[in-house]
Design an enzyme around this catalytic site. Sequence first.
Site, PDB file in Angstrom:
ATOM      1  N   TYR A   1      -4.159   2.959   7.608  1.00 48.27           N
ATOM      2  CA  TYR A   1      -5.500   2.670   7.959  1.00 48.27           C
ATOM      3  C   TYR A   1      -6.455   3.041   8.967  1.00 48.27           C
ATOM      4  CZ  TYR A   1      -2.621  -0.904   5.640  1.00 48.27           C
ATOM      5  OH  TYR A   1      -1.691  -1.296   4.463  1.00 48.27           O
TER       6      TYR A   1
ATOM      7  N   TYR B   1      -2.564  -2.025 -10.302  1.00 40.66           N
ATOM      8  CA  TYR B   1      -2.511  -2.442  -9.037  1.00 40.66           C
ATOM      9  C   TYR B   1      -1.825  -3.069  -8.406  1.00 40.66           C
ATOM     10  CZ  TYR B   1      -4.353  -2.187  -4.106  1.00 40.66           C
ATOM     11  OH  TYR B   1      -3.857  -2.125  -2.776  1.00 40.66           O
TER      12      TYR B   1
ATOM     13  N   VAL C   1       0.919  -3.579   4.209  1.00 38.05           N
ATOM     14  CA  VAL C   1       0.958  -5.092   5.087  1.00 38.05           C
ATOM     15  C   VAL C   1       2.201  -5.788   4.922  1.00 38.05           C
ATOM     16  CG1 VAL C   1      -1.299  -4.810   4.748  1.00 38.05           C
ATOM     17  CG2 VAL C   1      -0.408  -6.014   2.676  1.00 38.05           C
TER      18      VAL C   1
ATOM     19  N   SER D   1       0.645  -1.348   0.089  1.00 39.93           N
ATOM     20  CA  SER D   1      -0.219   0.067  -0.048  1.00 39.93           C
ATOM     21  C   SER D   1       1.004   1.427   0.135  1.00 39.93           C
ATOM     22  CB  SER D   1      -1.414   0.225   1.019  1.00 39.93           C
ATOM     23  OG  SER D   1      -2.219  -0.640   1.564  1.00 39.93           O
TER      24      SER D   1
ATOM     25  N   LYS E   1       1.159   3.585  -3.616  1.00 43.59           N
ATOM     26  CA  LYS E   1      -0.400   4.267  -2.935  1.00 43.59           C
ATOM     27  C   LYS E   1      -0.637   5.587  -3.231  1.00 43.59           C
ATOM     28  CE  LYS E   1      -3.291   0.631  -1.518  1.00 43.59           C
ATOM     29  NZ  LYS E   1      -4.215   0.001  -0.122  1.00 43.59           N
TER      30      LYS E   1
HETATM   31  N1  GLU Z   1      -1.941  -5.118  -2.033  1.00 45.85           N
HETATM   32  C1  GLU Z   1      -2.787  -5.228  -1.285  1.00 45.85           C
HETATM   33  C2  GLU Z   1      -4.094  -5.503  -1.157  1.00 45.85           C
HETATM   34  O1  GLU Z   1      -4.708  -4.661  -2.045  1.00 45.85           O
HETATM   35  C3  GLU Z   1      -2.076  -4.243  -0.604  1.00 45.85           C
HETATM   36  C4  GLU Z   1      -2.642  -4.051   0.786  1.00 45.85           C
HETATM   37  C5  GLU Z   1      -1.848  -3.003   1.580  1.00 45.85           C
HETATM   38  O2  GLU Z   1      -0.870  -2.956   2.425  1.00 45.85           O
HETATM   39  O3  GLU Z   1      -2.515  -2.010   2.633  1.00 45.85           O
HETATM   40  O4  GLU Z   1      -4.545  -6.568  -0.760  1.00 45.85           O
END
Ligand code: GLU
Length: 341
Positions: free
Chosen positions: A263, A211, A281, A86, A89
Amino acid sequence: MEIARPSATPEEAPAARSIDPRTGERLQRIIDQTYARFKDVDDGAVATYIPELGKANPKDFGICLVTVDGQVFTAGDWEKEFTIQSMCKPFAFQMALERLGTEKVLRHVGVEPSGEAFNSIEFDPKSGRPFNPMVNAGAIAVASLLKQRPVQAGVDAFLRQMGRAAGRELRIDESVLASETGTGNRNRAIAYMLLNSGVIDEEVLESLHQYFAQCSMLVNCRDLAMMAATMANIGNQPRTGETVFDFQHIKHVLAVMFSCGLYDYAGNWAFEVGLPAKSGVSGGIFAVVNRQLGIGVYSPKLDGQGNSVRGILACKELANRFGLHAFEFSNVGSSFMQWVL
Ligand code: GLU
């Protein structure tokens, strides 16, 4: 929508202060102490919902700090590579703003904290858009804006710009990409809902590939800290001097990171650490100290909200000891090191 001209262009902004060798030594000492203090903390669990992530070594713990004048300070397993997840992003959001402009991007994604988990399937009831680009729904909407034909061209463009920010060539971890593509049914569900509400176009699989590939890019703590320092340095890479990000959009990206980057822990993070940051994550966190520093930390064991346990502890400690909180009274312009050290 007209983008307001920032009050200071890179040329007009005051020059970043260099760090003298004595200050550098003290900085390194505090980073070493932070590493030693938390390296044996053993709480949390490595993410396994993307099976390939479960292979991470739970003991790994690295810290890197890069100043806007290009000095690098490291501790622990800072060279260890992991997928950015993430943490891609905010950069993808920055790239979409650069390529399409604020008005067009905001038609596809909002900038409102959701208070929900990263993979929540909830949309703004008024607009139907994902709440913000830091939750998966928003990031998939952004990825759909960045994708190109053929799909590899969009992935390559992302890799190139991120590599310029890191100061080295970056690549995709193909096993994580395959693992994520194979198991990402929840993200597929989100993407089809976005298609249904007209947020993304019908090239759903291409948007998802963009993505997933972005999330599967390999970085280490130094790369993260370099990328963060590039943002802190008005978009200029601190070591190569190259302009990587358009400074006009950085303040917007940092604002969204500040309110939505951790988050459903984002409010607590803003309260306690007070820095624009993003976690992933895989166990990484990067934070931006505007006009001063980039911080990258990595440790794969996560807490219940999906944030790195040791990563959060390390960032809190560094923020406290250096007085980095955005609203810290000792943090005046770029003179905090003078004050604290
Ligand atoms: N590629 C992970 C997902 O979409 C990213 C999640 C994350 O790092 O929060 O589930």
